[in-house]
Design an enzyme around this catalytic site. Structure first.
Site, PDB file in Angstrom:
ATOM      1  CE  LYS A 139      -8.988   3.065   3.683  1.00 11.55           C
ATOM      2  NZ  LYS A 139      -9.174   4.488   3.508  1.00 11.55           N
TER       3      LYS A 139
ATOM      4  CG  HIS B  90      -1.728   1.264   1.332  1.00  9.63           C
ATOM      5  ND1 HIS B  90      -2.876   1.424   0.595  1.00  9.63           N
ATOM      6  CD2 HIS B  90      -1.561   2.416   2.029  1.00  9.63           C
ATOM      7  CE1 HIS B  90      -3.396   2.616   0.842  1.00  9.63           C
ATOM      8  NE2 HIS B  90      -2.613   3.230   1.715  1.00  9.63           N
TER       9      HIS B  90
ATOM     10  CG  ASP C  68     -11.837   4.218   6.362  1.00  5.42           C
ATOM     11  OD1 ASP C  68     -11.362   5.042   7.165  1.00  5.42           O
ATOM     12  OD2 ASP C  68     -11.561   4.202   5.145  1.00  5.42           O
TER      13      ASP C  68
ATOM     14  CB  SER D  46      -8.504   5.788   8.010  1.00  2.64           C
ATOM     15  OG  SER D  46      -8.917   5.921   6.695  1.00  2.64           O
TER      16      SER D  46
HETATM   17  N1  URA Z   1      -5.990   7.966   3.620  1.00  2.00           N
HETATM   18  C1  URA Z   1      -6.941   7.208   4.192  1.00  2.00           C
HETATM   19  O1  URA Z   1      -7.342   6.172   3.639  1.00  2.00           O
HETATM   20  N2  URA Z   1      -7.430   7.592   5.381  1.00  2.00           N
HETATM   21  C2  URA Z   1      -7.022   8.694   6.032  1.00  2.00           C
HETATM   22  O2  URA Z   1      -7.508   8.984   7.114  1.00  2.00           O
HETATM   23  C3  URA Z   1      -6.045   9.489   5.412  1.00  2.00           C
HETATM   24  C4  URA Z   1      -5.534   9.091   4.200  1.00  2.00           C
END
Ligand code: URA
Length: 458
Positions: A207, A102, A181, A203
């Site tokens: 994912k 990621h 989220d 956050s």
């Molecule tokens: N990217 C995300 O997926 N979440 C955040 O809170 C900030 C950047």
């Protein structure tokens, strides 16, 4: 109001003696600097996802968290509660250790396009679910659609079969991953509560946990084109995400990399795919190639294919030099309906016809580049999405020929604009030149890798 048994301060005994929980008490507890229990965190995430707790109460809690912070335990529980709020990918039918990667995102970040075929060629299965998103350029899926016919709209069955047979599949984000989220991030975005380290880390990681990989390599960017402008914050975020992932049972590693100037030379969509192909041919820009080696070797290490990072680097080198990684990209493109001939003949990836050179206005060294501004130039050309409905022009973009530390003479070409419209080109040229800072004083080239945060067992 939803009820739940509890032993902490947000519990209240009702008239009939039953304990129940109130959002009001959770907000007050955090506002006063208290530590929320697992039940309280799960209560507000579940209630908010179901629409039982209103935005105004959750935004108030977000502001309380912003000021009072969260402990590592609270952050982990929040992450897991959000990961549990929707679908989770079940990758158990795929053999081997599944390693995901990621990036926190930046300008010219086409890393997955080169990295995924390299690690797959080395035997690490890659099963990725990717989104499109808003940004200076499209996401990985948009970029891959530069190959005629390529589609990420494949069934779950094809997805799993392709990973098992050729080692790679990328699917469009169809599953409802971490909906809590999604809701919370949108709310934070309009309530000035995005930039809290625990909230950002949870956050992103919610994912990633829902996406099902066994190991995750994070590329945390820092600099003027990154979400984390300052290096110290990038390291803190990386550490926090590595801790969350490990506590959730994943193998983790984070690389902190420079985003004070665009990565590589290409910024756009088809033009970035061409650069990724050049890199798989061993002819990529130095900084981008270095990032691919760094992340690739760590993915191979976490995936159990390399004994250490230097063995991993050797494997990356062999995959490139033998042509195995390039062939793997072709196999992958073909398996998802794309014209794989473009992998071997990248000129088939169409670039916009209107080309215009940007010349250096003075002599000296490039001292800095306002990276975000270069991203905006790509967006102005039509290479990214301003709204979810925007249609991307995959053929437009920029090719930077000079970067920080390079010497230039007045009139030297520093970049080429690929555009479909002359008027836009002139506006982009003006903006681009303001983003480049040239001075006579010598300037060093920038370091790409700022550091690595290893997990416990790597
Ligand atoms: N990217 C995300 O997926 N979440 C955040 O809170 C900030 C950047």
């Amino acid at each position: 109001m939803t009820g739940a048994y509890l032993t902490e301060s947000a519990e209240k005994r009702s008239d009939n003696g039953v304990y129940f929980m109130r959002m009001y008490d959770i907000i007050m507890k955090k506002r006063n600097g208290g530590e929320l229990s697992d039940e309280e965190i799960r209560f507000f995430i579940e209630g908010y996802t179901k629409g039982e707790i209103p935005d105004y109460q959750v935004s108030s809690l977000m502001m309380a968290i912003f000021f009072q912070k969260m402990t590592a335990r609270e952050t982990l529980v929040l992450t897991q509660a959000m990961a549990d709020s929707g679908d989770k990918l079940d990758l158990s039918a795929i053999k081997g250790i599944k390693v995901d990667k990621h990036s926190t995102g930046g300008v010219g970040d086409k890393t997955s396009l080169a990295l995924v075929p390299i690690v797959a060629a080395c035997g690490v299965p890659v099963a990725k679910m990717s989104g499109r998103g808003l940004g200076h350029t499209g996401g990985t899926i948009d970029k891959l659609e530069s190959f005629d016919g390529f589609s990420t709209g494949i069934s779950n069955e094809t997805f799993i079969n392709n990973v098992n047979s050729i080692g790679i599949a990328i699917m469009g984000q169809t599953a409802d991953l971490a909906p809590a989220d999604k809701k919370l991030y949108a709310l934070r975005d309009v309530t000035a509560t995005v930039d809290n380290m625990s909230l950002i880390a949870s956050s992103i990681m919610s994912k990633k946990l829902a996406a099902g990989a066994d190991a995750i390599v994070l590329d945390v960017k820092t600099g003027s084109g990154a979400f984390m402008k300052n290096e110290e914050d990038a390291f803190s975020l990386a550490k926090e995400m590595v801790t969350i992932g490990e506590d959730a049972g994943r193998r983790m590693c984070a690389v902190i990399s420079n985003m004070d100037q665009p990565l590589g030379c290409a910024v756009g969509n088809a033009i970035e795919v061409r650069e990724a192909i050049d890199t798989l041919n061993g002819k990529g820009p130095e900084d981008f190639t270095e990032l691919v080696y760094e992340l690739g070797s760590r993915m191979l290490l976490l995936g159990g294919k390399a004994a250490d990072v230097s063995k991993g680097r050797e494997m990356v080198k062999n995959a490139i030099e033998s042509g195995a990684a390039l062939n793997k990209l072709a196999e992958f493109v073909k398996a998802q309906g794309g014209d794989e001939r473009a992998v071997y003949e990248p000129e088939r990836l169409k670039l916009a016809d209107y080309r215009s050179e940007i010349l250096s206005p003075s002599s000296g060294y490039i001292h800095s580049i306002d990276c975000d501004e270069i991203g905006i130039c790509s967006l102005m050309l039509g290479g990214g999405r301003e709204t979810k409905e925007s249609v991307i022009d995959l053929s437009v973009g920029l090719l930077l020929e000079k970067k920080v530390g390079d010497k230039v003479n007045k009139g030297d070409r520093i970049a080429v604009i690929y555009s479909s419209d002359e008027e836009k080109t002139e506006a982009v040229r003006e903006r681009f030149l303001k983003a480049y800072h040239i001075s006579e004083e010598f300037c060093e080239k920038q370091t790409l890798i700022k550091g690595v945060i290893n997990g416990r067992d790597n």
